[in-house]
Enzyme design. Structure first.
Site, PDB file in Angstrom:
ATOM      1  N   ILE A   1      24.250  -3.914  -7.982  1.00  0.00           N
ATOM      2  CA  ILE A   1      24.333  -4.754  -6.896  1.00  0.00           C
ATOM      3  C   ILE A   1      24.044  -3.848  -5.354  1.00  0.00           C
ATOM      4  O   ILE A   1      24.791  -2.566  -5.544  1.00  0.00           O
ATOM      5  CB  ILE A   1      25.867  -5.499  -6.959  1.00  0.00           C
ATOM      6  CG1 ILE A   1      25.805  -6.643  -7.967  1.00  0.00           C
ATOM      7  CG2 ILE A   1      26.059  -6.280  -5.574  1.00  0.00           C
ATOM      8  CD1 ILE A   1      26.980  -7.104  -8.276  1.00  0.00           C
TER       9      ILE A   1
ATOM     10  N   HIS B   1     -17.130   6.245   0.471  1.00  0.00           N
ATOM     11  CA  HIS B   1     -16.570   7.342   1.389  1.00  0.00           C
ATOM     12  C   HIS B   1     -17.516   8.487   0.754  1.00  0.00           C
ATOM     13  O   HIS B   1     -17.127   9.161  -0.006  1.00  0.00           O
ATOM     14  CB  HIS B   1     -15.125   7.501   0.957  1.00  0.00           C
ATOM     15  CG  HIS B   1     -14.597   8.198   2.200  1.00  0.00           C
ATOM     16  ND1 HIS B   1     -13.411   8.796   2.330  1.00  0.00           N
ATOM     17  CD2 HIS B   1     -15.032   8.553   3.392  1.00  0.00           C
ATOM     18  CE1 HIS B   1     -13.022   9.540   3.364  1.00  0.00           C
ATOM     19  NE2 HIS B   1     -14.119   9.359   4.083  1.00  0.00           N
TER      20      HIS B   1
ATOM     21  N   GLU C   1     -21.046   2.952   9.872  1.00  0.00           N
ATOM     22  CA  GLU C   1     -21.175   4.537   9.766  1.00  0.00           C
ATOM     23  C   GLU C   1     -22.366   4.825   8.964  1.00  0.00           C
ATOM     24  O   GLU C   1     -22.250   4.582   7.826  1.00  0.00           O
ATOM     25  CB  GLU C   1     -19.812   5.035   9.108  1.00  0.00           C
ATOM     26  CG  GLU C   1     -19.423   6.296   9.126  1.00  0.00           C
ATOM     27  CD  GLU C   1     -18.903   6.917  10.595  1.00  0.00           C
ATOM     28  OE1 GLU C   1     -19.502   7.825  11.195  1.00  0.00           O
ATOM     29  OE2 GLU C   1     -17.932   6.444  10.657  1.00  0.00           O
TER      30      GLU C   1
ATOM     31  N   ASP D   1      21.189 -20.292 -17.649  1.00  0.00           N
ATOM     32  CA  ASP D   1      21.198 -21.006 -18.827  1.00  0.00           C
ATOM     33  C   ASP D   1      20.686 -20.525 -20.085  1.00  0.00           C
ATOM     34  O   ASP D   1      19.508 -20.845 -20.575  1.00  0.00           O
ATOM     35  CB  ASP D   1      20.684 -22.543 -18.558  1.00  0.00           C
ATOM     36  CG  ASP D   1      20.989 -23.449 -19.833  1.00  0.00           C
ATOM     37  OD1 ASP D   1      22.010 -23.283 -20.759  1.00  0.00           O
ATOM     38  OD2 ASP D   1      20.311 -24.570 -19.867  1.00  0.00           O
TER      39      ASP D   1
ATOM     40  N   ASP E   1      20.824 -24.966 -23.114  1.00  0.00           N
ATOM     41  CA  ASP E   1      21.645 -26.372 -23.703  1.00  0.00           C
ATOM     42  C   ASP E   1      21.576 -27.386 -22.443  1.00  0.00           C
ATOM     43  O   ASP E   1      22.062 -28.556 -22.563  1.00  0.00           O
ATOM     44  CB  ASP E   1      22.670 -26.171 -24.284  1.00  0.00           C
ATOM     45  CG  ASP E   1      23.670 -25.508 -23.483  1.00  0.00           C
ATOM     46  OD1 ASP E   1      23.453 -25.069 -22.479  1.00  0.00           O
ATOM     47  OD2 ASP E   1      24.888 -25.350 -23.871  1.00  0.00           O
TER      48      ASP E   1
ATOM     49  N   HIS F   1      -9.803   0.634   8.725  1.00  0.00           N
ATOM     50  CA  HIS F   1     -10.493   1.640   8.420  1.00  0.00           C
ATOM     51  C   HIS F   1     -11.130   1.805   7.158  1.00  0.00           C
ATOM     52  O   HIS F   1     -10.197   1.559   6.364  1.00  0.00           O
ATOM     53  CB  HIS F   1      -9.592   3.121   8.884  1.00  0.00           C
ATOM     54  CG  HIS F   1     -10.112   4.218   8.440  1.00  0.00           C
ATOM     55  ND1 HIS F   1      -9.544   4.872   7.562  1.00  0.00           N
ATOM     56  CD2 HIS F   1     -11.193   4.746   8.827  1.00  0.00           C
ATOM     57  CE1 HIS F   1     -10.279   6.003   6.998  1.00  0.00           C
ATOM     58  NE2 HIS F   1     -11.174   5.896   8.146  1.00  0.00           N
ATOM     59  N   ASN F   2     -12.382   2.179   6.926  1.00  0.00           N
ATOM     60  CA  ASN F   2     -12.784   2.435   5.532  1.00  0.00           C
ATOM     61  C   ASN F   2     -12.509   1.057   4.671  1.00  0.00           C
ATOM     62  O   ASN F   2     -11.766   1.326   3.847  1.00  0.00           O
ATOM     63  CB  ASN F   2     -12.340   3.531   4.975  1.00  0.00           C
ATOM     64  CG  ASN F   2     -13.260   4.953   5.546  1.00  0.00           C
ATOM     65  OD1 ASN F   2     -13.795   4.824   6.383  1.00  0.00           O
ATOM     66  ND2 ASN F   2     -12.723   5.992   5.117  1.00  0.00           N
TER      67      ASN F   2
ATOM     68  N   ASP G   1     -19.244   2.203   5.489  1.00  0.00           N
ATOM     69  CA  ASP G   1     -19.982   3.612   5.380  1.00  0.00           C
ATOM     70  C   ASP G   1     -21.182   3.471   4.431  1.00  0.00           C
ATOM     71  O   ASP G   1     -21.023   3.225   3.499  1.00  0.00           O
ATOM     72  CB  ASP G   1     -19.173   4.541   4.724  1.00  0.00           C
ATOM     73  CG  ASP G   1     -18.050   5.165   5.871  1.00  0.00           C
ATOM     74  OD1 ASP G   1     -17.891   4.614   6.848  1.00  0.00           O
ATOM     75  OD2 ASP G   1     -17.371   6.061   5.459  1.00  0.00           O
TER      76      ASP G   1
ATOM     77  N   GLU H   1     -15.134  -1.808   8.538  1.00  0.00           N
ATOM     78  CA  GLU H   1     -15.886  -0.613   8.632  1.00  0.00           C
ATOM     79  C   GLU H   1     -16.622  -0.432   7.358  1.00  0.00           C
ATOM     80  O   GLU H   1     -16.391  -0.942   6.349  1.00  0.00           O
ATOM     81  CB  GLU H   1     -15.131   0.598   8.590  1.00  0.00           C
ATOM     82  CG  GLU H   1     -15.901   1.875   8.940  1.00  0.00           C
ATOM     83  CD  GLU H   1     -14.953   3.297   9.082  1.00  0.00           C
ATOM     84  OE1 GLU H   1     -15.796   4.165   9.280  1.00  0.00           O
ATOM     85  OE2 GLU H   1     -13.968   3.080   9.121  1.00  0.00           O
TER      86      GLU H   1
ATOM     87  N   ASP I   1      33.545 -27.941 -12.172  1.00  0.00           N
ATOM     88  CA  ASP I   1      33.629 -28.662 -13.372  1.00  0.00           C
ATOM     89  C   ASP I   1      34.569 -29.800 -13.475  1.00  0.00           C
ATOM     90  O   ASP I   1      35.734 -29.776 -13.998  1.00  0.00           O
ATOM     91  CB  ASP I   1      34.352 -27.509 -14.372  1.00  0.00           C
ATOM     92  CG  ASP I   1      34.332 -28.131 -15.953  1.00  0.00           C
ATOM     93  OD1 ASP I   1      33.885 -29.159 -16.049  1.00  0.00           O
ATOM     94  OD2 ASP I   1      35.003 -27.436 -16.692  1.00  0.00           O
TER      95      ASP I   1
END
Length: 760
Positions: free
Chosen positions: A647, A349, A383, A147, A151, A304-305, A336, A334, A183
């Site tokens: 599309i 790191h 670590e 719309d 309106d 990890h990390n 470090d 983890e 409609d």
């Protein structure tokens, strides 16, 4: 009116403030604080914002994307400006998945509270909507988007544009026919009620209607015994079909007349689109496994990390990364640790340009978020690169901040022959690090003979860190300090003592259940291939942790399935990186209440097992299964390219991950120009040799003959969690977040390989 605000807009002062709009400061850092005008749109679901200077440019996001609202200085960014803006003006919107937070500062406490409480109410509403309310909300969203002149009506030109937005290519004649039928007043435009009728015609599911007709005697409704017949024969529900038929009718049948012992087509479709009609067994979503076995008998969701939000060399270290991982159900994080300049250990790191955060802040975050989504234990993998002095500081922080949450003594005071269970360790954080001596002896000396994980490399193989030789003289000197360990820190290690791996024979003769080794992905892969059965046996008693190669500086991931195939428990992945590998991790841990622990199959828990992933047919009770997947249709698939005219041409691929013999993929053909309601009706067949380890991944892609197909959505789940019969698959984004109402409709048949007559 919008589902969310009908009946609440006039009553709720918070939503009134949000709809009127507010000027809020958007904060990205100490130096980036800019005013933006925010307001809640009329649909009660979309937040719109723009800069005063941006002309017509603006941004929006949906309430469905927001996971939570944090009040006050509850983010690193807002903490950094705490002196400038008081806590009662500050709040943070936290989004699902990997999207960054939105940190905001209001001009008054009242305004901050209106937004905090208002957004929380809207989140609660979206989470508690039933299927019908959700559908109404989508219809309302489409009406609002189409719309254009606002309106409250939609002319045919607006409808044509809407069809493009909805990802559907339809010839003008058919579109006009549907428009004219809707409609009813013949005014040349549709109001909301008429648009609902138009939407229903547009989304009519012929393939669901056909299934309904096959079981309905009069073609109008399913009597209870007809629904029961459908549940027993197609959905393979067996004895519980009769009771379930009554429950489904009570739950999903919208018409009062229908509830008297019958289900109409609307109720049937609503059931098939619900969680109960989804491909994932509802009982497997709950915590349902035996949690009283030794820790080594479970796969454990592991990161990890964990501190990194981006890559391994220049990425940002952040407490948010820990929060996001823990909220995803991660149970092994983890840390470090390196010496900080002012005596406070830092986390980053090492030998890279990643930013630094304080060790004590990480531990405080862990204390707050460790058990928000799961009560089962969290393993803190340390670590350790610190001097003895700063290790003492670390030990103090761990003890003082975590208190009783940190496990520092044996569960029952006895030297264990097997690890304690997740059940016994509920609510506890376990430290994984080097330990001076074993649990059998208490020594008061400094450990000097063990090496740290990053030195565990075979034949110069790359480890977690760059080799010391490439880092200059100072790094080498630092590395020599690595082998001094603080007794106070060592004493906090109980069931997860880090040790160097000396081979399976050594472990069989001398290994203790509380000793753990870490393996780089390539070393683990090599061992899995060369000595699969030995690795499976080793993992019945001891835990192993696998980590990504140090060459993965972009934070990419390895395939975790190869490690699960030999029973490795802690298969650490970079949680910040979306893609196939994290889809598999999310898929495996989606079961059992998303608690981060999944019980390994029985043939991986028996110390004398002879199972080898390379030769699955040698397993006792070997029974391969056939899996047949009829891919029927797709519903409202997401647009890949947001350009108005584009599309998609969708295809569906089914991928199987498991033992090497089970790895397979099959795909449908592509459907031209229809992402709204494509129909394939194609059947894909597979043979599964080790169903207990297999994962099934459904991927939808936009076909492109000139270049790589574009990813549209996916869903991954364990083979053992598949529900047979006619099922919907609710697709997830690349990030792993829901993208309603996008789904696939499939028919799943599984049977033993010898029953192949079913497939002819």
């Amino acid at each position: 009116d919008s589902v969310l605000c009908s009946g609440t807009r006039s009553l709720n002062p918070d939503l009134t403030v949000m709809m009127a709009g507010s000027t809020l400061r958007k904060v990205k850092s100490r130096s980036w604080k800019k005013q933006r005008h925010f307001r809640l749109l009329e649909d009660g679901m979309t937040i719109w914002y723009k800069s005063r200077w941006a002309g017509r440019g603006h941004s929006t996001f949906s309430i469905t994307e927001v996971e939570a609202v944090r009040e006050g200085h509850q983010s690193e960014v807002l903490l950094s400006i705490a002196e400038e803006f008081p806590a009662d003006l500050c709040f943070t919107l936290v989004f699902h998945g990997r999207q960054g937070n939105l940190d905001l500062v209001a001009e008054s406490t009242e305004e901050a509270q209106a937004w905090i409480q208002g957004v929380r109410k809207l989140i609660h509403k979206t989470q508690t909507m039933d299927e019908k309310e959700r559908l109404d909300q989508w219809v309302w969203d489409w009406f609002n988007k189409a719309d254009k002149n606002k309106d409250g009506k939609m002319n045919f030109k607006e409808v044509r544009k809407l069809l493009k937005m909805m990802n559907v290519e339809m010839n003008e004649e058919h579109a006009l026919h549907l428009f004219t039928m809707a409609d009813k007043s013949e005014s040349g435009s549709l109001e909301i009620e008429q648009f609902v009728h138009f939407y229903k015609m547009l989304t009519q599911r012929d393939e669901v209607w056909k299934v309904f007709q096959d079981f309905s005697g009069d073609g109008e409704k399913l009597m209870l015994e007809e629904l029961e017949n459908f549940l027993r024969t197609e959905q393979q529900e067996g004895e519980q079909s009769a009771q379930h038929a009554q429950e489904l009718t009570d739950r999903y049948e919208p018409s009062e007349s229908g509830k008297d012992g019958a289900m109409t087509f609307d109720g049937f479709q609503m059931y098939l689109c619900s969680q109960e009609g989804s491909i994932f067994k509802p009982e497997h979503r709950q915590l349902h496994q035996d949690m009283s076995q030794p820790l080594s008998h479970y796969f454990i969701s592991s990161s990890h990390n964990t501190y990194l939000l981006e890559n391994q060399l220049r990425g940002h270290s952040s407490l948010e990364a820990y929060i996001k991982a823990l909220k995803r159900g991660c149970r092994c994080v983890e840390v470090d640790c390196w010496d900080g300049s002012d005596g406070e250990p830092v986390v980053y790191h090492g030998h890279t340009l990643t930013s630094k955060i304080l060790f004590k802040d990480v531990i405080s975050t862990l204390k707050e978020y460790a058990f928000k989504v799961s009560d089962f234990p969290v393993i803190l993998s340390l670590e350790n690169h610190c001097s003895v002095e700063q290790q003492t500081v670390m030990a103090q922080h761990l003890s003082q901040i975590l208190g009783d949450t940190l496990l520092t003594t044996l569960v029952d005071g006895l030297i264990p022959q097997q690890l304690p269970s997740p059940q016994e360790l509920k609510g506890k954080i376990l430290l994984k690090a080097k330990k001076i001596g074993g649990l059998e002896v208490c020594l008061d000396e400094t450990l000097t003979d063990e090496v740290s994980d990053e030195e565990e490399m075979a034949n110069g193989e790359c480890s977690d860190d760059p080799p010391a030789e490439s880092l200059g003289h100072n790094a080498k000197v630092q590395n020599m300090n690595l082998i001094l360990y603080d007794l106070e820190l060592s004493d906090l290690v109980v069931y997860c003592k880090s040790v160097h791996f000396h081979g399976f024979e050594h472990a069989r003769l001398h290994g203790k259940c509380y000793e753990m080794s870490s393996f780089s992905e390539s070393k683990a892969k090599k061992l899995a291939k060369e000595a699969g059965t030995d690795f499976v046996q080793y993992n019945t008693k001891q835990m192993s942790r696998i980590y990504p190669s140090g060459l993965r500086t972009d934070s990419s991931n390895y395939n975790p399935q190869e490690m699960w195939n030999v029973g490795c428990q802690i298969v650490a992945l970079n949680f910040q990186t979306a893609g196939l590998e994290m889809d598999l991790n999310d898929g495996l841990f989606r079961q059992n209440g998303c608690c981060g622990y999944v019980l390994k199959p029985d043939f991986m828990r028996d110390g004398s097992t002879q199972f080898s992933p390379e030769k699955p047919d040698g397993k006792q009770g070997y029974k391969p299964l056939r899996l047949s997947i009829q891919v029927m249709s797709g519903q409202q698939l997401p647009k890949v390219n947001q350009k108005e005219g584009s599309i998609v041409d969708p295809l569906v691929r089914v991928e199987i991950y498991g033992v090497p013999q089970d790895q397979a993929r099959e795909e449908t053909s592509h459907i031209n120009n229809n992402g709204f309601n494509p129909v394939w009706n194609e059947t894909l067949n597979f043979v599964i040799h080790t169903p207990e380890l297999a994962l099934v991944r459904f991927v939808v892609e936009d076909y492109d003959k000139a270049s790589r197909n574009d990813f549209m959505g996916q869903f991954t789940l364990p083979f053992t969690c598949l529900q047979a019969g006619y099922r919907h698959i609710h697709l997830l984004s690349r990030d792993g977040t829901a993208i309603p109402p996008s789904s696939l409709f499939v028919n799943i048949i599984t049977c033993q390989k010898s029953d192949s007559a079913l497939f002819t």
